[in-house]
Write an enzyme that holds these catalytic residues in place. Structure first.
Site, short mmCIF file in Angstrom:
data_model
loop_
_atom_site.label_atom_id
_atom_site.label_comp_id
_atom_site.label_asym_id
_atom_site.label_seq_id
_atom_site.Cartn_x
_atom_site.Cartn_y
_atom_site.Cartn_z
N ASN A 17 92.11 38.42 12.11
CA ASN A 17 93.44 38.63 12.70
C ASN A 17 93.79 37.57 13.74
OD1 ASN A 17 92.52 42.11 13.15
ND2 ASN A 17 93.48 41.18 11.36
N LEU A 18 92.76 36.90 14.27
CA LEU A 18 92.96 36.16 15.52
C LEU A 18 93.91 34.98 15.40
CD1 LEU A 18 89.31 36.26 16.93
CD2 LEU A 18 91.24 37.78 17.45
N HIS A 19 94.04 34.38 14.22
CA HIS A 19 94.91 33.21 14.08
C HIS A 19 96.38 33.58 14.23
CE1 HIS A 19 96.63 33.71 9.90
NE2 HIS A 19 95.84 34.75 10.04
N ASP A 79 103.11 46.21 9.42
CA ASP A 79 103.18 45.31 8.27
C ASP A 79 103.13 46.09 6.97
OD1 ASP A 79 100.66 46.20 8.32
OD2 ASP A 79 99.67 44.25 8.28
N ASN A 80 103.72 47.29 6.98
CA ASN A 80 103.79 48.02 5.71
C ASN A 80 105.06 48.85 5.67
OD1 ASN A 80 103.10 51.02 6.46
ND2 ASN A 80 101.78 49.70 7.69
N CYS A 142 100.48 40.20 5.00
CA CYS A 142 99.76 39.07 5.59
C CYS A 142 98.33 39.05 5.09
CB CYS A 142 99.75 39.20 7.10
SG CYS A 142 101.38 39.11 7.81
N CYS A 200 123.72 57.41 4.13
CA CYS A 200 122.31 57.18 4.48
C CYS A 200 121.57 58.51 4.64
CB CYS A 200 122.21 56.36 5.76
SG CYS A 200 120.50 56.12 6.28
N CYS A 316 119.68 30.68 -10.58
CA CYS A 316 119.39 29.38 -9.97
C CYS A 316 118.61 28.60 -11.01
CB CYS A 316 118.60 29.54 -8.67
SG CYS A 316 116.94 30.17 -8.92
ZN LIG Z 1 120.85 54.79 8.14
#
Ligand SMILES: [Zn+2]
Length: 359
Positions: A17-19, A79-80, A142, A200, A316
């Site tokens: 993780n350190l980097h 990160d999820n 990551c 929503c 594209c």
């Molecule tokens: Zn919303």
């Protein structure tokens, strides 16, 4: 600065993780120190007067809403996708409909994203912008996709800037806007996000996700696992899911079925030079670099030539920029945007009858 911080993390510091997670130390990694505890120690080392509370477990649905209520600003450094949705719902479903602003950032590979959700009456929550979770197979984190270490620091510092602005009530927050940072050429694009959605599930006019129901909501079922068995994070920013892409063959059928220019609208995001060399009849050119400022034109294309599901096909050259374009368009509210896998190169290869030139 910020007087009181509450840090929530159930993970332990690891040397890998350190980097990118610069708040932790080699010593903490060797001792496998809990990340909230390790981060708190670093904060206190910087400033002995700062108050830091640690919660040394993963954020859980039972306490998320109360935790959001108890704070002025929530910063999502997860990160999820499961945790992103849980945090956003917790901030959107505040006591007496009082929402808590959420500063959210992500970094994968060499790209970073930053926005502020639920900060004003009409600014969207994360779920307004992403009503459906990204396809799991398309997700990379990551830990399995890699990330350029300094990019995470840059996104974190920008996130801190937004948090301090919200606490101090200064400047113009990123509410309703999304910043996309391309670390490779250090270009920054700002995209206008759609407004808060009436439909929503979390913050619409009749939400199905409420303070009472968050606890029972299956976040991992909806968005994929938050953590694998080893406690490592699983996913984060994503390429397009299978239902957001079509094959060159389907593209050809769309064109034939819709009668070319009168049918499904086609947006070409290649450069103007490439578009001039060869293009699909009836397609409209908006080079990718200009798209962030011209999403309204793309939305108008859909409105002018209604197609099933409000489809807008983005092409594209090879199917990379078109994915980024679809991500951007969907965030801007063009829900029917899809791209062609492999781009116009695949169209030339796989559908020779169409006679599109290879170049
Ligand atoms: Zn919303």
């Amino acid at each position: 600065g910020v007087g009181h911080l509450t840090l929530v993390d159930g993970d332990a510091v690891d040397a890998s993780n350190l980097h990118r997670q610069v708040i932790h130390t080699e010593q903490a990694a060797r001792a496998r120190t809990n990340k909230a505890a390790s981060a708190a120690a670093s904060c206190r080392a910087l400033n002995s007067t700062v108050e830091v509370t640690t919660i040394e477990s993963y954020l859980d649905a039972a306490s998320a809403a109360a935790l959001a209520d108890a704070h002025d600003v929530v910063v999502d450094c997860s990160d999820n996708a499961a945790t992103r949705y849980l945090l956003s719902d917790a901030c959107a479903a505040g006591l007496d409909h009082e929402r808590t602003p959420l500063v959210s950032a992500a970094a994968v590979g060499t790209d970073g994203q930053l926005s502020v959700y639920s900060a004003s009456a009409d600014s969207p929550c994360y779920r307004c912008v992403h009503p459906r979770a990204p396809a799991r197979a398309a997700c990379q984190s990551c830990s399995d996709a890699g990330v350029l270490g300094p990019l995470v620091g840059a996104m974190g510092a920008l996130q801190a800037l937004e948090a301090v602005k919200l606490c101090a009530g200064i400047g113009r927050s990123l509410a309703g806007r999304l910043v996309l940072l391309d670390g490779l050429d250090l270009s920054i694009m700002t995209v206008k996000l759609r407004k808060r959605s009436e439909d929503c599930a979390a913050c619409g006019s009749s939400p199905s996700i409420t303070r009472a129901s968050i606890q029972a909501y299956d976040y991992e079922g909806f968005a994929g696992p938050a953590h694998d068995r080893g406690g490592a994070p699983v996913d984060a920013a994503c390429a397009l899911g299978a239902d957001e892409r079509i094959s060159a063959r389907e593209f050809h059928e769309d064109l034939l079925g819709g009668g070319g220019s009168d049918g499904v609208p086609v947006l070409d995001v290649r450069s103007a030079e490439q578009f001039a060399m060869a293009s699909v009849p009836g397609s409209i050119s908006i080079p990718f670099e200009q798209l962030a400022g011209r999403c309204d034109e793309a939305a108008a294309l859909v409105a002018q030539s209604p197609s099933p599901g409000g489809r807008l096909v983005v092409v594209c050259r090879r199917g990379n920029d078109s994915q980024r374009a679809v991500r951007l368009l969907r965030a801007a509210g063009v829900a029917g945007a899809v791209d062609v896998r492999g781009g116009l190169a695949a169209y030339a290869d796989e559908v020779p009858a169409a006679g599109f030139p290879s170049y």
